[in-house]
Design an enzyme around this catalytic site. Structure first.
Site, PDB file in Angstrom:
ATOM      1  NE  ARG A 225      -4.221  -1.475   0.399  1.00 49.22           N
ATOM      2  CZ  ARG A 225      -4.461  -2.557  -0.439  1.00 49.22           C
ATOM      3  NH1 ARG A 225      -3.814  -2.900  -1.226  1.00 49.22           N
ATOM      4  NH2 ARG A 225      -5.664  -3.310  -0.387  1.00 49.22           N
ATOM      5  CG  HIS A 273      -3.673  -0.408  -6.732  1.00 53.04           C
ATOM      6  ND1 HIS A 273      -3.876   0.263  -5.465  1.00 53.04           N
ATOM      7  CD2 HIS A 273      -3.840  -1.723  -6.492  1.00 53.04           C
ATOM      8  CE1 HIS A 273      -4.136  -0.846  -4.571  1.00 53.04           C
ATOM      9  NE2 HIS A 273      -4.174  -1.817  -5.077  1.00 53.04           N
TER      10      HIS A 273
HETATM   11  P1  NAP Z   1      -1.854 -12.150   4.393  1.00 50.84           P
HETATM   12  O1  NAP Z   1      -2.200 -13.426   3.973  1.00 50.84           O
HETATM   13  O2  NAP Z   1      -2.496 -11.413   5.631  1.00 50.84           O
HETATM   14  O3  NAP Z   1      -0.183 -11.983   4.718  1.00 50.84           O
HETATM   15  C1  NAP Z   1       0.221 -10.866   5.648  1.00 50.84           C
HETATM   16  C2  NAP Z   1       1.584 -11.242   5.850  1.00 50.84           C
HETATM   17  O4  NAP Z   1       2.396  -9.789   6.346  1.00 50.84           O
HETATM   18  C3  NAP Z   1       1.809 -12.208   7.019  1.00 50.84           C
HETATM   19  O5  NAP Z   1       3.248 -13.066   6.676  1.00 50.84           O
HETATM   20  C4  NAP Z   1       2.111 -11.509   8.107  1.00 50.84           C
HETATM   21  O6  NAP Z   1       2.937 -12.167   9.143  1.00 50.84           O
HETATM   22  C5  NAP Z   1       2.979 -10.168   7.645  1.00 50.84           C
HETATM   23  N1  NAP Z   1       2.864  -9.196   8.594  1.00 50.84           N
HETATM   24  C6  NAP Z   1       1.643  -8.307   8.950  1.00 50.84           C
HETATM   25  N2  NAP Z   1       2.059  -7.359   9.962  1.00 50.84           N
HETATM   26  C7  NAP Z   1       3.355  -7.586  10.114  1.00 50.84           C
HETATM   27  C8  NAP Z   1       4.314  -6.924  11.067  1.00 50.84           C
HETATM   28  N3  NAP Z   1       3.808  -6.021  11.779  1.00 50.84           N
HETATM   29  N4  NAP Z   1       5.571  -7.447  10.854  1.00 50.84           N
HETATM   30  C9  NAP Z   1       6.128  -8.387  10.095  1.00 50.84           C
HETATM   31  N5  NAP Z   1       5.110  -9.042   9.319  1.00 50.84           N
HETATM   32  C10 NAP Z   1       3.887  -8.675   9.471  1.00 50.84           C
HETATM   33  O7  NAP Z   1      -1.792 -11.028   3.282  1.00 50.84           O
HETATM   34  P2  NAP Z   1      -1.824 -11.190   1.722  1.00 50.84           P
HETATM   35  O8  NAP Z   1      -2.994 -11.974   1.237  1.00 50.84           O
HETATM   36  O9  NAP Z   1      -0.558 -11.893   1.615  1.00 50.84           O
HETATM   37  O10 NAP Z   1      -1.864  -9.635   1.108  1.00 50.84           O
HETATM   38  C11 NAP Z   1      -0.898  -8.719   1.555  1.00 50.84           C
HETATM   39  C12 NAP Z   1      -1.328  -7.410   1.150  1.00 50.84           C
HETATM   40  O11 NAP Z   1      -1.034  -7.395  -0.220  1.00 50.84           O
HETATM   41  C13 NAP Z   1      -2.415  -7.035   1.117  1.00 50.84           C
HETATM   42  O12 NAP Z   1      -3.037  -6.393   2.477  1.00 50.84           O
HETATM   43  C14 NAP Z   1      -2.423  -5.596   0.245  1.00 50.84           C
HETATM   44  O13 NAP Z   1      -1.916  -4.490   1.182  1.00 50.84           O
HETATM   45  C15 NAP Z   1      -1.191  -5.791  -0.827  1.00 50.84           C
HETATM   46  N6  NAP Z   1      -1.991  -6.216  -1.962  1.00 50.84           N
HETATM   47  C16 NAP Z   1      -1.455  -5.462  -3.042  1.00 50.84           C
HETATM   48  C17 NAP Z   1      -2.334  -5.614  -4.247  1.00 50.84           C
HETATM   49  C18 NAP Z   1      -2.068  -4.714  -5.395  1.00 50.84           C
HETATM   50  O14 NAP Z   1      -2.564  -4.970  -6.610  1.00 50.84           O
HETATM   51  N7  NAP Z   1      -0.933  -3.927  -5.512  1.00 50.84           N
HETATM   52  C19 NAP Z   1      -3.169  -6.910  -4.604  1.00 50.84           C
HETATM   53  C20 NAP Z   1      -3.377  -7.558  -3.398  1.00 50.84           C
HETATM   54  C21 NAP Z   1      -3.052  -7.388  -2.218  1.00 50.84           C
HETATM   55  P3  NAP Z   1       2.226 -13.479   9.908  1.00 50.84           P
HETATM   56  O15 NAP Z   1       2.392 -14.681   8.683  1.00 50.84           O
HETATM   57  O16 NAP Z   1       3.208 -13.676  11.063  1.00 50.84           O
HETATM   58  O17 NAP Z   1       0.978 -13.303  10.191  1.00 50.84           O
HETATM   59  C1  GLV Z   2      -5.695  -4.899  -3.918  1.00 50.64           C
HETATM   60  O1  GLV Z   2      -5.030  -3.972  -3.841  1.00 50.64           O
HETATM   61  C2  GLV Z   2      -6.205  -5.830  -2.825  1.00 50.64           C
HETATM   62  O2  GLV Z   2      -5.886  -5.751  -1.671  1.00 50.64           O
HETATM   63  O3  GLV Z   2      -6.625  -6.897  -3.352  1.00 50.64           O
END
Ligand code: NAP
Ligand code: GLV
Length: 310
Positions: A225, A273
């Site tokens: 983000r 994005h």
């Molecule tokens: P997720 O499965 O909830 O994974 C989050 C990861 O971040 C986990 O490994 C978590 O650790 C770690 N984390 C959270 N807080 C932390 C902290 N304080 N210190 C260290 N590690 C931390 O989420 P996801 O599905 O992978 O998605 C991640 C993010 O990608 C979304 O929230 C969004 O911001 C971004 N995103 C962007 C796009 C885009 O188009 N640019 C699209 C989709 C998503 P643990 O494993 O220990 O819980």
């Molecule tokens: C896109 O940014 C998502 O969070 O899926």
């Protein structure tokens, strides 16, 4: 079961979502802001953002289902605390995120970012290629997306490191936790990819203090983000040659305003994005599963821990 679904998104197509949900439910109600009759009968809010006026009028809501993997855009602190919130996990979203990460990593690994600049100045300069095993890539975030990206890069032969809140054991990937772990990880990395959720703990994590631990000439890819990054600190780190180049898929304000210094910056590539895209055809499976769970009063898949913020 006839779920009553309220839909709100300025990014996703309601027609496509209505059609995709029809593949899973024989009968259901689907409405959007302005055409919701009897809001007290709405069971599910399927939303990218909160509509003007909030969700308060849906007094019998059983679940809030995010149309994104991230939930910060819903501002969880403003949501009814007794209604479970789930984030989206979709194979198409994961696949597009992995493809984006690989593309951005290879652009740096094969020095295309330098050839792009050189070609604009008609400069023929031989920069020899290196093997993937000699490029180290660090991932901030090892969740649904970070883990898949890490695995895909490892498969390509890159040296992969990863950081998460809780300890992880992953095949051939060196993992780290804690702020000291993060500093040690970036000190060993040529390319740093951020795929963290935006929470109180991770806001502005990409800032001067972190850059001061980076290997000189590291490249940054922000797929998380915009508010993970202190934009002025990145510009300073690039001026100081600590960070060589950055690929930014997200901005503090989106779209990034026309006069913003990121535009036309010789060491920054902005993408609008687009890193990950969820597709109703594939994402509706998990959404339908969660609708069934919510209607049955069961715990949701990928339910957000509001205390943690993700
Ligand atoms: P997720 O499965 O909830 O994974 C989050 C990861 O971040 C986990 O490994 C978590 O650790 C770690 N984390 C959270 N807080 C932390 C902290 N304080 N210190 C260290 N590690 C931390 O989420 P996801 O599905 O992978 O998605 C991640 C993010 O990608 C979304 O929230 C969004 O911001 C971004 N995103 C962007 C796009 C885009 O188009 N640019 C699209 C989709 C998503 P643990 O494993 O220990 O819980
Ligand atoms: C896109 O940014 C998502 O969070 O899926």
């Amino acid at each position: 079961m006839k779920p009553n679904i309220f839909f709100n998104s300025n990014l996703d197509s309601p027609e496509e979502w209505r059609a995709a949900l029809a593949m899973h439910f024989g009968d259901f109600k689907f409405s959007m802001a302005g055409d919701t009759e009897n809001p007290e009968n709405v069971d599910i809010a399927l939303v990218w953002t909160i509509p003007d006026g909030g969700l308060e009028r849906f007094i019998n809501l059983r679940a809030i289902l995010s149309l994104g993997a991230g939930v910060n855009q819903l501002d969880p602190t403003r949501l009814p605390a007794h209604v479970p919130l789930a984030r989206l996990v979709d194979p198409s979203l994961t696949r597009t995120m992995v493809d984006y990460a690989k593309t951005a990593v290879y652009r740096y690994h094969r020095r295309f970012h330098e050839f792009e600049r050189l070609s604009r100045h008609s400069e023929w300069k031989f920069i020899p290629p290196t093997l993937t095993r000699d490029t180290s890539v660090a991932l901030l975030g090892l969740g649904e997306l970070g883990r898949e990206i890490a695995g895909a890069l490892r498969h390509e032969g890159f040296k992969v490191l990863g950081w998460s809140r809780t300890p992880k054991q992953l095949n051939n990937i060196q993992t780290f936790t804690g702020r000291d772990g993060l500093a040690s990880m970036v000190a060993e990395s040529d390319i740093i990819i951020n795929v963290l959720p935006l929470t109180d703990d991770t806001r502005h994590i990409l800032r001067r203090e972190l850059f001061s631990h980076c290997r000189r000439g590291a490249c940054l890819i922000n797929m998380g983000r915009g508010l993970h990054l202190v934009e002025a600190d990145l510009l300073e780190a690039i001026d100081d040659r600590i960070i060589a180049d950055a690929t930014l898929d997200v901005g503090t304000v989106e779209p990034i305003p026309p006069a913003h210094p990121f535009w036309n910056h010789p060491h920054i590539l902005v993408t609008p994005h687009v890193a990950g895209l969820s597709m109703p055809e594939t994402a509706s499976k998990a959404i339908a599963e969660n609708i069934r769970k919510a209607m049955a009063g069961e715990r949701l898949l990928h339910q957000v821990d509001l205390g943690r913020g993700y």
